[in-house]
Write an enzyme that holds these catalytic residues in place. Structure first.
Site, PDB file in Angstrom:
ATOM      1  N   THR A 199       0.819  -1.213   0.000  1.00 48.02           N
ATOM      2  CA  THR A 199       0.000   0.000   0.000  1.00 48.02           C
ATOM      3  C   THR A 199       0.851   1.259   0.000  1.00 48.02           C
ATOM      4  O   THR A 199       1.986   1.272   0.461  1.00 48.02           O
ATOM      5  CB  THR A 199      -0.924   0.035   1.235  1.00 48.02           C
ATOM      6  OG1 THR A 199      -0.124  -0.022   2.420  1.00 48.02           O
ATOM      7  CG2 THR A 199      -1.917  -1.108   1.219  1.00 48.02           C
ATOM      8  N   ASN A 205       1.016   4.765   1.721  1.00 46.75           N
ATOM      9  CA  ASN A 205       0.537   5.246   3.019  1.00 46.75           C
ATOM     10  C   ASN A 205       0.577   6.771   3.109  1.00 46.75           C
ATOM     11  O   ASN A 205       1.595   7.391   2.792  1.00 46.75           O
ATOM     12  CB  ASN A 205       1.398   4.657   4.144  1.00 46.75           C
ATOM     13  CG  ASN A 205       1.369   3.139   4.153  1.00 46.75           C
ATOM     14  OD1 ASN A 205       0.334   2.532   3.885  1.00 46.75           O
ATOM     15  ND2 ASN A 205       2.500   2.527   4.461  1.00 46.75           N
ATOM     16  N   GLU A 263      -4.376   4.025   3.740  1.00 44.16           N
ATOM     17  CA  GLU A 263      -3.509   3.111   2.999  1.00 44.16           C
ATOM     18  C   GLU A 263      -4.196   2.715   1.703  1.00 44.16           C
ATOM     19  O   GLU A 263      -5.311   2.176   1.732  1.00 44.16           O
ATOM     20  CB  GLU A 263      -3.217   1.861   3.834  1.00 44.16           C
ATOM     21  CG  GLU A 263      -2.532   2.180   5.159  1.00 44.16           C
ATOM     22  CD  GLU A 263      -2.354   0.942   6.021  1.00 44.16           C
ATOM     23  OE1 GLU A 263      -1.213   0.496   6.201  1.00 44.16           O
ATOM     24  OE2 GLU A 263      -3.384   0.427   6.508  1.00 44.16           O
TER      25      GLU A 263
END
Length: 313
Positions: free
Chosen positions: A204, A206, A263
């Site tokens: 992901t 962030n 995320e």
């Protein structure tokens, strides 16, 4: 009064004044009327807004969470209102204490002001003394065209930043987007996390939102994510690189964090996004955030979330 601006002191301008948090449909109507009046008066349409939000100064004891940052606000004004130029007034207790006449006098001393477009409930200056009647009288006195527009409503619901914040807080982002006239958004620079998503097979990007930022209710969302071409080199709001994404907002119950995180898992692409700016446009809410009994159960749900994002987008 300190400010930053894109206009010169000499060029004729028509302004609209406000916080403009979210640049919702009501704001957009003001901006379209602003452009029309500016064209009639041979002037440049200019958005005048404040940094920080006026309530952060007037009511500092009341927590305020905003829908947009200043940068996002100005970008949305360009995209949805067609207004490129701005005056950003640094809002301080001293500015808050200014009588409406003094505020307008200082503006006229600094700029070639020809007109003003506001909503019918607008008021300006200390104790909100600069209402529509005052503005019309001031305009007649100084040769300014003043237009006050009725407030925008959609199916009986008044379009306001306050109403939209309530919808966002409840996770009702589709309803919020209807009042906004565009998706709820969040921009920021991608930072390093704990790389937990990569270990789970879902790396992901962030973002750590600012404390003043209003986020949608904790949960999983379908979103579009725009990515700047090169760190610091591209306007992310007009980036051609847009990806489908599953986005988690919250504290991750299986791996708790101390503060809410955003995320974004970008589908079907692997990119090095650290240090780059991204723009998240929230499209639909999938589910609540919850804790899973096992890592395998969490991974299975994440895979299901990704497939649901594909269907939605």
């Amino acid at each position: 009064m300190n400010y930053q601006t894109t206009v010169t002191a000499q060029e004729p301008i028509v302004i609209t004044i406000g916080n403009f948090d979210g640049i919702h449909r009501g704001h957009q109507r003001l901006l379209h009327e602003l452009r029309a009046l500016a064209a009639t008066l041979g002037s440049k349409p200019v958005l005048l807004t404040f940094e920080p939000h006026t309530l952060a100064v007037v009511r500092p004891h009341v927590p305020l969470q905003c829908l947009t940052s200043l940068e996002e606000k100005l970008a949305l004004a360009r995209r949805y209102g067609g207004v490129e130029d701005y005056i950003v007034v640094q809002f301080t207790p001293q500015v808050a204490a200014m009588p409406a006449r003094q505020f307008l006098n200082e503006l006229r001393a600094a700029f070639n002001l020809k007109g003003l477009v506001v909503g019918e409930n607008f008021s300006l200056g200390h104790n909100r003394e600069g209402d529509i009647a005052f503005l019309q009288g001031y305009g007649a006195e100084h040769g300014l065209v003043v237009r006050a527009l009725p407030l925008e409503e959609i199916r009986g619901v008044r379009v306001s930043s306050t109403e939209i914040r309530a919808l966002v807080s409840a996770g009702r982002i589709a309803e919020a987007a209807e009042l906004l006239g565009h998706p709820l958004l969040l921009s920021g620079v991608v930072v390093h996390g704990d790389h937990r998503g990569r270990l789970l097979g879902f790396p992901t990007a962030n973002l750590v939102p600012e404390p003043y930022r209003l986020l949608p209710a904790n949960g999983i969302y379908a979103a579009r994510v725009a990515v700047e071409e090169e760190a610091g080199m591209c306007d992310v709001f007009s980036s051609p690189h847009v990806y489908k994404s599953a986005v988690s907002v919250g504290i991750r119950p299986n791996f708790p964090s101390e503060r809410p995180l955003v995320e974004a898992y970008l589908l079907d692409v692997e990119l090095d996004l650290y240090g780059k700016r991204i723009l998240v446009e929230f499209i639909a809410r999938l589910r609540d955030e919850r804790r899973f009994d096992s890592i395998e159960a969490l991974k299975a749900q994440m895979a299901a979330d990704v497939e649901q994002v594909r269907q939605i987008l």
